[in-house]
Design a protein around this motif. Structure first.
Motif, mmCIF file in Angstrom:
data_model
loop_
_atom_site.group_PDB
_atom_site.id
_atom_site.type_symbol
_atom_site.label_atom_id
_atom_site.label_comp_id
_atom_site.label_asym_id
_atom_site.label_seq_id
_atom_site.Cartn_x
_atom_site.Cartn_y
_atom_site.Cartn_z
ATOM 1 N N GLY A 142 3.129 -0.253 10.165
ATOM 2 C CA GLY A 142 4.276 -0.723 10.938
ATOM 3 C C GLY A 142 5.254 0.402 11.200
ATOM 4 O O GLY A 142 5.096 1.522 10.714
ATOM 5 N N ALA A 143 6.287 0.095 11.965
ATOM 6 C CA ALA A 143 7.284 1.100 12.341
ATOM 7 C C ALA A 143 8.401 1.149 11.305
ATOM 8 O O ALA A 143 9.439 0.496 11.467
ATOM 9 C CB ALA A 143 7.850 0.796 13.722
ATOM 10 N N THR A 144 8.180 1.888 10.223
ATOM 11 C CA THR A 144 9.212 2.077 9.204
ATOM 12 C C THR A 144 9.597 3.549 9.163
ATOM 13 O O THR A 144 8.771 4.419 9.453
ATOM 14 C CB THR A 144 8.695 1.656 7.817
ATOM 15 N N PRO A 145 10.848 3.871 8.816
ATOM 16 C CA PRO A 145 11.272 5.277 8.794
ATOM 17 C C PRO A 145 10.462 6.130 7.822
ATOM 18 O O PRO A 145 10.230 7.308 8.070
ATOM 19 C CB PRO A 145 12.741 5.215 8.373
ATOM 20 N N LEU A 146 10.066 5.522 6.686
ATOM 21 C CA LEU A 146 9.344 6.252 5.655
ATOM 22 C C LEU A 146 7.971 5.627 5.443
ATOM 23 O O LEU A 146 7.789 4.415 5.614
ATOM 24 C CB LEU A 146 10.118 6.243 4.334
ATOM 25 N N VAL A 147 7.003 6.459 5.071
ATOM 26 C CA VAL A 147 5.639 6.000 4.801
ATOM 27 C C VAL A 147 5.225 6.521 3.432
ATOM 28 O O VAL A 147 5.379 7.713 3.145
ATOM 29 C CB VAL A 147 4.645 6.491 5.873
ATOM 30 N N LEU A 148 4.700 5.612 2.607
ATOM 31 C CA LEU A 148 4.184 5.991 1.290
ATOM 32 C C LEU A 148 2.669 5.891 1.319
ATOM 33 O O LEU A 148 2.109 4.834 1.620
ATOM 34 C CB LEU A 148 4.756 5.075 0.202
ATOM 35 N N GLN A 149 2.017 7.013 1.019
ATOM 36 C CA GLN A 149 0.558 7.041 0.968
ATOM 37 C C GLN A 149 0.148 7.718 -0.335
ATOM 38 O O GLN A 149 0.336 8.918 -0.506
ATOM 39 C CB GLN A 149 -0.013 7.805 2.164
ATOM 40 N N GLY A 150 -0.396 6.934 -1.252
ATOM 41 C CA GLY A 150 -0.746 7.481 -2.556
ATOM 42 C C GLY A 150 0.499 7.952 -3.275
ATOM 43 O O GLY A 150 1.459 7.194 -3.473
ATOM 44 N N GLN A 151 0.504 9.218 -3.655
ATOM 45 C CA GLN A 151 1.654 9.807 -4.344
ATOM 46 C C GLN A 151 2.551 10.591 -3.394
ATOM 47 O O GLN A 151 3.411 11.352 -3.849
ATOM 48 C CB GLN A 151 1.157 10.747 -5.459
ATOM 49 N N ARG A 152 2.363 10.401 -2.087
ATOM 50 C CA ARG A 152 3.111 11.181 -1.102
ATOM 51 C C ARG A 152 4.017 10.277 -0.273
ATOM 52 O O ARG A 152 3.572 9.266 0.260
ATOM 53 C CB ARG A 152 2.150 11.938 -0.174
ATOM 54 N N LEU A 153 5.265 10.688 -0.141
ATOM 55 C CA LEU A 153 6.233 9.984 0.694
ATOM 56 C C LEU A 153 6.499 10.830 1.928
ATOM 57 O O LEU A 153 6.803 12.023 1.825
ATOM 58 C CB LEU A 153 7.535 9.756 -0.076
ATOM 59 N N TYR A 154 6.384 10.218 3.110
ATOM 60 C CA TYR A 154 6.502 10.920 4.386
ATOM 61 C C TYR A 154 7.629 10.352 5.233
ATOM 62 O O TYR A 154 7.958 9.164 5.139
ATOM 63 C CB TYR A 154 5.231 10.739 5.231
ATOM 64 N N LEU A 155 8.169 11.183 6.099
ATOM 65 C CA LEU A 155 8.855 10.679 7.279
ATOM 66 C C LEU A 155 7.790 10.126 8.218
ATOM 67 O O LEU A 155 6.693 10.688 8.326
ATOM 68 C CB LEU A 155 9.631 11.800 7.971
#
Length: 614
Positions: A101-114
């Motif tokens: 979805g369109a969220t400001p932040l993305v969490l994938q595994g142990q990594r947090l992204y813009l």
């Protein structure tokens, strides 16, 4: 409470005001943990990282170990979460998603992204991994062409020939090599092979590079290499005569992030060659990939050991990690048939598909065994401080090291700088044409790690100008402009055709008017009124980052007298490899050796995503 603590972090220089402002936008005041995570993610992005690892939010890692008391207070205010708890809290936040979805932040595994970085990284990973099918070629025909261009096989693998075979049989290819390994010569022969494989195709070939200087060098070197090949006039006519900057290629719109060419309006080309690919940041790489036609070939050239891009990511370095894994068994057999080279020990265990699209050029033809520059570059590249010190102290005619411990030594540095720029300023005084002056200016260059202070760009530019004025080589009036002033553009201006990193020199035109003259990628010179220039600065000294894509006969590197985190192995290696024939190092021994022992770390998930795409 958390906002106040984050403001303290800004005051101590471990966060930027922008980081705290961003956190306040994506998180509520009653979400102290999310405020902290968002601020740290913003800071990581500002430092060139693609993502934030969750273990960096543990007390011992917060703020990279700086300000430990403040880090403890911030961690306590966040609720003392461990990594598992961090995941739970982040995924429970409306501002954080899994990318669907369109969220400001993305969490994938142990990594947090813009969100934008996560999306760009995914697009690059999918594109690079998508090249699984071989290009259909007549192997006998390609073998004959490669033998004509590179010569028959010998006992030692010809990595240039292997690189050409790799690129001729894949839609996407990455060729990496250090200075003098023949990347441009290899690509000239590769393009000749592609043209000869199917002369009826009338391939549309385009050259590009991240900066104007790199584009001009690519235009010159590839043009020179292609003229040495035995091509028919028809074949030679298919070779491009000019490289464009990536911004010009994609059609950057003034005062906008939009590009003229994109997925909905792709570039008009069949083959794209991108030089100095180590300088291409992740968002730019994603934009470039989006603008490629579906069946176009793309060949990335660069030195994986150079500094990563100024902006986020280290795309070339992440991709080239898989080169060490060797080729798949089927790929070894194919490349052996095409080149006649026996690739012993190259078979790889199951790894990312991208490995079969890579080639490392391993032999330098510029530096021989007597070259101190070549030996020093090799020593720095592997972090061998003892060998590096031995080279600097070894009496090589092309490498010299100097200390900066005293005022007298600093004044000696400035005297060398004045002497280094004397020749081009004599050309200016003699009324030489702009092309001659620009070429003479490129013979000597001062490089810095810092931007401010007496050992940085600003301080040295000011002191060098004063030294040149005292020597009677320049004549500054009350204004900033004077005859012979060199400037570097700091912001793209597509309307003027000037781009970040372009260098110009103030000279009189035919009517006696002072204008700033720039060498364009096609070898021509354009002049611009000083008042019309975008952001710019004096360029007697420039940062090592800004020097990428350039080479100078004599390169002088200045490091600060105290170690700073930005002093890394890649920075020193990049500076060394800007030198063609002479290198002068002004640095304290301890600072230089610690920099050689400090490799750059760019946090991203690209390598992992490439592996997963298998």
């Amino acid at each position: 409470m958390m906002i106040a603590l984050l403001d303290q972090a800004v005051a101590h220089g471990v966060l930027r005001p922008l980081d705290v402002q961003f956190a306040g936008v994506v998180a509520a005041k009653d979400e102290p943990d999310i405020l902290l995570a968002a601020a740290c993610l913003s800071a990581e992005a500002g430092a060139g990282h693609v993502c934030l690892m969750l273990d960096q939010l543990q007390m011992g890692q917060l703020f990279a170990g700086r300000q430990p008391e403040l880090a403890q207070a911030v961690w306590l205010a966040a609720g003392q979460p461990d990594i598992a708890r961090w995941r739970q809290r982040l995924m429970a936040c409306a501002a954080v998603g899994d990318g669907s979805g369109a969220t400001p932040l993305v969490l994938q595994g142990q990594r947090l992204y813009l969100q934008r970085m996560w999306q760009s990284e995914g697009e690059v990973a999918v594109f690079i991994s998508s090249d699984r099918e071989h290009q259909v070629v007549d192997e006998a025909q390609l073998r004959a062409i490669l033998d004509r261009l590179f010569g028959a096989a010998t006992d030692e693998p010809d990595w240039q020939k292997i690189a050409a075979a790799v690129a001729a049989t894949r839609r996407i290819a990455v060729i990496s090599g250090g200075p003098g390994t023949g990347k441009t010569a290899t690509v000239a022969k590769l393009l000749a092979a592609l043209v000869q494989l199917d002369e009826r195709a009338r391939l549309r070939i385009q050259l590009a590079a991240p900066t104007g200087k790199a584009a001009a060098r690519l235009t010159e070197s590839l043009g020179s290499a292609s003229r040495k090949l035995a091509l028919t006039p028809t074949q030679q006519a298919l070779f491009p005569t000019e490289a464009a900057t990536l911004h010009r290629l994609l059609g950057v719109q003034p005062n906008s992030q939009r590009m003229r060419y994109h997925r909905g309006n792709p570039l008009h080309l069949d083959v794209l060659v991108v030089d100095e690919a180590s300088m291409v940041d992740l968002p730019m790489m994603a934009r470039l990939i989006a603008a490629l036609p579906e069946r176009a070939r793309v060949i990335f050239l660069g030195d994986r050991d150079q500094l990563a891009s100024v902006e986020a990511g280290a795309v070339l370095g992440d991709i080239c990690r898989f080169a060490e894994q060797g080729y798949s068994e089927a790929r070894v057999a194919e490349l052996s048939r095409l080149t006649g080279c026996l690739l012993r020990g190259q078979q790889a265990r199951a790894e990312a598909a991208v490995r079969d699209s890579l080639c490392l050029l391993r032999k330098s033809y510029r530096f021989d065994a007597k070259s101190g520059i070549g030996q020093l570059a090799q020593a720095v590249n592997v972090g061998d401080v003892a060998r590096a010190r031995a080279v600097i102290d070894g009496g090589f005619s092309d490498v010299a090291g100097y200390s900066l411990a005293t005022t007298e030594e600093y004044q000696a540095l400035l005297a060398v700088c004045v002497a280094g720029y004397r020749d081009y300023l004599k050309q200016v005084s003699a009324g030489a044409d702009a092309a001659t002056v620009l070429a003479a200016f490129g013979c000597f260059q001062v490089l810095c790690a810092l931007r401010v202070g007496p050992f940085g760009v600003a301080g040295l530019n000011q002191r060098i100008e004063s030294g040149l004025q005292h020597a009677g080589l320049i004549h500054r009036s009350l204004g900033r402009w004077y005859l012979g002033r060199p400037v570097m553009i700091g912001r793209n201006d597509s309307a003027l055709g000037l781009y970040n990193g372009d260098i110009g020199i103030a000279l009189r035109d035919g009517r006696g008017e002072l204008r700033v003259h720039f060498l364009l990628p096609d070898g021509s010179v354009k002049s611009v009124q000083p008042s019309r220039l975008p952001t710019h600065e004096t360029a007697y000294a420039m940062t090592v980052h800004k020097s990428q894509g350039s080479e100078f006969d004599h390169t002088l590197l200045v490091l600060p007298t105290h170690f700073l985190p930005l002093l890394t192995r890649e920075l020193v290696y990049t500076a060394i490899t800007r030198a063609r024939t002479r290198l002068s190092l002004y640095a304290a021994n301890g600072v230089l050796m610690k920099a050689i022992c400090t490799p750059t770390q760019r946090r991203s998930g690209l390598a992992e995503r490439l592996r997963r795409e298998e």
